[in-house]
Design an enzyme around this catalytic site. Sequence first.
Site, PDB file in Angstrom:
ATOM      1  N   GLU A 165      97.332  77.190  20.278  1.00 10.18           N
ATOM      2  CA  GLU A 165      97.961  77.152  21.616  1.00 10.18           C
ATOM      3  C   GLU A 165      96.976  76.891  22.751  1.00 10.18           C
ATOM      4  O   GLU A 165      96.978  77.590  23.763  1.00 10.18           O
ATOM      5  CB  GLU A 165      98.720  78.462  21.876  1.00 10.18           C
ATOM      6  CG  GLU A 165      99.792  78.741  20.839  1.00 10.18           C
ATOM      7  CD  GLU A 165     100.587  80.022  21.112  1.00 10.18           C
ATOM      8  OE1 GLU A 165     100.234  80.764  22.042  1.00 10.18           O
ATOM      9  OE2 GLU A 165     101.577  80.253  20.386  1.00 10.18           O
ATOM     10  N   GLU A 270     105.397  77.898  11.811  1.00  6.77           N
ATOM     11  CA  GLU A 270     105.961  79.182  12.256  1.00  6.77           C
ATOM     12  C   GLU A 270     107.463  79.027  12.496  1.00  6.77           C
ATOM     13  O   GLU A 270     108.019  79.509  13.492  1.00  6.77           O
ATOM     14  CB  GLU A 270     105.264  79.658  13.543  1.00  6.77           C
ATOM     15  CG  GLU A 270     103.762  79.767  13.398  1.00  6.77           C
ATOM     16  CD  GLU A 270     103.045  80.371  14.601  1.00  6.77           C
ATOM     17  OE1 GLU A 270     103.710  80.973  15.472  1.00  6.77           O
ATOM     18  OE2 GLU A 270     101.813  80.252  14.655  1.00  6.77           O
TER      19      GLU A 270
HETATM   20  C1  XIL Z   1     103.320  87.009  17.125  1.00  3.97           C
HETATM   21  C2  XIL Z   1     103.690  88.085  16.114  1.00  3.97           C
HETATM   22  O1  XIL Z   1     104.827  87.651  15.391  1.00  3.97           O
HETATM   23  C3  XIL Z   1     103.950  89.382  16.808  1.00  3.97           C
HETATM   24  O2  XIL Z   1     104.135  90.425  15.860  1.00  3.97           O
HETATM   25  C4  XIL Z   1     102.778  89.727  17.724  1.00  3.97           C
HETATM   26  O3  XIL Z   1     103.097  90.872  18.463  1.00  3.97           O
HETATM   27  C5  XIL Z   1     102.453  88.585  18.660  1.00  3.97           C
HETATM   28  O4  XIL Z   1     102.234  87.418  17.918  1.00  3.97           O
HETATM   29  N1  XIL Z   1     102.766  82.078  18.103  1.00  3.97           N
HETATM   30  C6  XIL Z   1     101.789  82.447  17.216  1.00  3.97           C
HETATM   31  C7  XIL Z   1     101.913  83.731  16.498  1.00  3.97           C
HETATM   32  O5  XIL Z   1     100.873  81.670  16.940  1.00  3.97           O
HETATM   33  O6  XIL Z   1     100.661  84.306  16.227  1.00  3.97           O
HETATM   34  C8  XIL Z   1     102.770  84.698  17.254  1.00  3.97           C
HETATM   35  O7  XIL Z   1     102.954  85.848  16.440  1.00  3.97           O
HETATM   36  C9  XIL Z   1     104.093  84.076  17.625  1.00  3.97           C
HETATM   37  C10 XIL Z   1     103.877  82.890  18.516  1.00  3.97           C
END
Ligand code: XIL
Length: 358
Positions: A165, A270
């Site tokens: 990101e 994701e």
């Molecule tokens: C999220 C997790 O799912 C949560 O449990 C945590 O509190 C925050 O991070 N993008 C990403 C992930 O790259 O690492 C994130 O995961 C969701 C958004």
Amino acid sequence: MKRYSILLVTLALVSSGCLKGQNDPVFPSPELTIPVDESVTLQASLPFKFGAAVNNGLLRSKAAYRNVVIKEFNSLTSENAMKFAQLHPSENTYTWSEADYFVDFAQQNGKRVHGHTLIWYKNPPTWVLNYQGDAAAWDKLLKDHIQTVVTRYKGKVASWDVVNEAVAENGTLRDCIWLQKLGPEYIEKSFIYAHQADPDALLFYNDYGHEYGPTKRTGIINLVNSLIQKGVPIHGIGLQMHTRYTQSNANLAAAISTAVATGLKVHIAELDIAMNPDNIQDLTYTAGLAEQQKAKYEFIVRTYNAIPKNQQFGITTWNVGDSDSWIRGEYNRPDWPLPFDDNYNRKAAYQGILDGVK
Ligand code: XIL
């Protein structure tokens, strides 16, 4: 008047949790599941890796979760245990136990391990935010963290989200501590340091929003192409694809095809499909919504299945069952974004994934 006070008492009990059974899901999904054919699994049905993000707490505490992870998926990402703040909470301390637990679990069960994530703007621990040092000291900090982590899991972790990101919604580099201290080169440095520590690991740039439209997508693709042109060791692009059932197929297809055009491996990294993007607090997950979600999962899988085989790193969903999803907590709303329901029954979305490769 009497009815009003009964209502108040009931509301107070519900909000305090007193009327909920201890194991009741907060947002139970209705009976919207498909029949189970035990001989069918996602990992056996799909011609590319199909993975999930997993959570150590759930792996330890919920047998049903653990079993479905073992049965259905052949690639695993840790939802949180390998992030900077979790692994490296103070300058001279690394806490390995959670990441080790995850990697051991994956290895014992024969799963590919995808590491997530070395450098993410959201996740520097306080000690990093407060760190005082010149450019060389910051460079060393970045290098030491990346190389300590990658070296520990060398030969066990097949691939890493090196930088996560880094691009803002307007397509420019996002302001963050790494950009402030090291300039835009923090990105290429991260890849070079990771590659030095494990030359066999596949290195990914991971981000969300490729499907939102051309602005962010172009920023990401330009960044990735500039890394390739400079000879930076980058092997893949991760499309997070935290998406929603109302997203257009044209945008989803554009996200995938522009990533493919870089020539890198493409990881849908994701995936989840939100069903309540408007945050409606009393929304019900109906059969009609479940069918629309199924169609969206199918479209994404069908589109991905059509890209060149050597660019298919795989598809990973962000967790397993609806009640495990980060979406409910993140947005404080009922939602049902995943292919399994709260009780790990297969939803129509599961069938959509299978249908996507037919
Ligand atoms: C999220 C997790 O799912 C949560 O449990 C945590 O509190 C925050 O991070 N993008 C990403 C992930 O790259 O690492 C994130 O995961 C969701 C958004």
